[in-house]
Design a protein around this motif. Structure first.
Motif, PDB file in Angstrom:
ATOM      1  N   PHE A 153       0.976  -1.289   0.121  1.00 57.18           N
ATOM      2  CA  PHE A 153      -0.045   0.026  -0.064  1.00 57.18           C
ATOM      3  C   PHE A 153       0.816   1.179  -0.094  1.00 57.18           C
ATOM      4  O   PHE A 153       1.714   1.175   0.709  1.00 57.18           O
ATOM      5  N   LYS A 154       0.447   2.219  -0.674  1.00 57.65           N
ATOM      6  CA  LYS A 154       1.364   3.291  -0.806  1.00 57.65           C
ATOM      7  C   LYS A 154       0.533   4.651  -0.923  1.00 57.65           C
ATOM      8  O   LYS A 154      -0.472   4.757  -1.640  1.00 57.65           O
ATOM      9  N   MET A 155       0.784   5.779  -0.009  1.00 53.12           N
ATOM     10  CA  MET A 155       0.248   6.868  -0.139  1.00 53.12           C
ATOM     11  C   MET A 155       1.096   8.190  -0.317  1.00 53.12           C
ATOM     12  O   MET A 155       2.250   8.010  -0.074  1.00 53.12           O
ATOM     13  N   SER A 156       0.627   8.910  -1.313  1.00 51.89           N
ATOM     14  CA  SER A 156       1.598   9.980  -1.473  1.00 51.89           C
ATOM     15  C   SER A 156       0.742  11.397  -1.582  1.00 51.89           C
ATOM     16  O   SER A 156      -0.272  11.328  -1.968  1.00 51.89           O
ATOM     17  N   ALA A 157       1.790  12.417  -1.462  1.00 52.88           N
ATOM     18  CA  ALA A 157       1.199  13.904  -1.459  1.00 52.88           C
ATOM     19  C   ALA A 157       2.239  14.474  -2.447  1.00 52.88           C
ATOM     20  O   ALA A 157       3.477  14.454  -2.320  1.00 52.88           O
ATOM     21  N   PHE A 207       8.398  21.335 -12.269  1.00 50.37           N
ATOM     22  CA  PHE A 207       8.808  20.486 -11.236  1.00 50.37           C
ATOM     23  C   PHE A 207       7.412  20.165 -10.218  1.00 50.37           C
ATOM     24  O   PHE A 207       6.867  21.214  -9.994  1.00 50.37           O
ATOM     25  N   ASN A 208       7.524  18.862  -9.526  1.00 49.25           N
ATOM     26  CA  ASN A 208       6.530  18.649  -8.476  1.00 49.25           C
ATOM     27  C   ASN A 208       7.466  17.892  -7.463  1.00 49.25           C
ATOM     28  O   ASN A 208       8.407  17.370  -7.971  1.00 49.25           O
ATOM     29  N   ALA A 209       7.046  18.079  -6.271  1.00 51.70           N
ATOM     30  CA  ALA A 209       7.824  17.472  -5.080  1.00 51.70           C
ATOM     31  C   ALA A 209       6.656  16.267  -4.475  1.00 51.70           C
ATOM     32  O   ALA A 209       5.591  16.796  -4.224  1.00 51.70           O
ATOM     33  N   GLU A 210       7.222  15.078  -4.277  1.00 50.23           N
ATOM     34  CA  GLU A 210       6.069  13.915  -3.746  1.00 50.23           C
ATOM     35  C   GLU A 210       6.968  13.267  -2.500  1.00 50.23           C
ATOM     36  O   GLU A 210       8.028  13.225  -2.473  1.00 50.23           O
ATOM     37  N   LEU A 211       6.134  13.192  -1.417  1.00 52.56           N
ATOM     38  CA  LEU A 211       6.359  12.697  -0.279  1.00 52.56           C
ATOM     39  C   LEU A 211       5.574  11.454  -0.259  1.00 52.56           C
ATOM     40  O   LEU A 211       4.216  11.789  -0.335  1.00 52.56           O
ATOM     41  N   LEU A 260      11.320  11.000  -0.517  1.00 54.36           N
ATOM     42  CA  LEU A 260      10.770  12.377  -0.985  1.00 54.36           C
ATOM     43  C   LEU A 260      11.630  12.306  -2.288  1.00 54.36           C
ATOM     44  O   LEU A 260      12.859  12.473  -2.490  1.00 54.36           O
ATOM     45  N   ASN A 261      10.878  12.429  -3.417  1.00 52.59           N
ATOM     46  CA  ASN A 261      11.266  12.630  -4.983  1.00 52.59           C
ATOM     47  C   ASN A 261      10.667  13.798  -5.470  1.00 52.59           C
ATOM     48  O   ASN A 261       9.632  14.254  -5.183  1.00 52.59           O
ATOM     49  N   GLY A 262      11.637  14.237  -6.447  1.00 49.64           N
ATOM     50  CA  GLY A 262      11.266  15.434  -7.449  1.00 49.64           C
ATOM     51  C   GLY A 262      10.867  14.824  -8.641  1.00 49.64           C
ATOM     52  O   GLY A 262      11.601  13.870  -9.221  1.00 49.64           O
TER      53      GLY A 262
END
Length: 135
Positions: free
Chosen positions: A15-19, A27-31, A57-59
């Motif tokens: 299961f994965k949740m991200s914002a 660019f977007n940043a994702e946690l 934490l990904n860009g």
């Protein structure tokens, strides 16, 4: 992914949740948080299922910035870092917790201005004392 004795391919599921936070038009940043049970890590078959937790934490760089608008289709590349921890006494498991370098490719398919579906493939490269791993 692993092969069963009768030739059926099996996968590790979780299961994965991200914002995601919009930074600018490129660019977007994702946690993200991931909870999973795995039976195989890279080319290592584990003796039993292992509970795994990861925070990343990904860009994301939107490739439309290079190629122009593609309508509802938004391809991207990602690069980032993460931390992964597991709870196992399995002797075959190469680490209890470690950091990772993440990379990958993906695409968002926008159904409306505020809702889309994402397809993504990523690689987590782990840095451990025993070996360098990726999955």
């Amino acid at each position: 992914m692993s092969n069963s004795p009768i030739g059926i391919i099996t996968y590790n599921f979780g299961f994965k949740m991200s914002a995601t936070r919009y930074l600018n038009k490129s660019f977007n940043a994702e946690l993200s948080l991931t909870f999973s049970k795995i039976e195989k890590l890279g080319n290592i078959n584990l003796d039993s299922s292992v509970s795994l937790f990861a925070i990343d934490l990904n860009g994301n760089y939107k490739l439309n910035a290079l190629f122009g608008s593609t309508g509802f289709f938004e391809p991207y590349v990602l690069l980032g870092a993460g931390y992964t921890s597991q709870k196992s006494t399995n002797a075959g498991y190469p680490f209890n917790s470690t950091v990772s370098l993440n990379s990958g490719l993906g695409a968002k398919f926008w159904i409306s201005d505020n809702f889309g579906v994402r397809l993504q493939s990523s690689l987590k490269y782990f840095f451990t004392n025993k070996t360098n791993l990726s999955y």
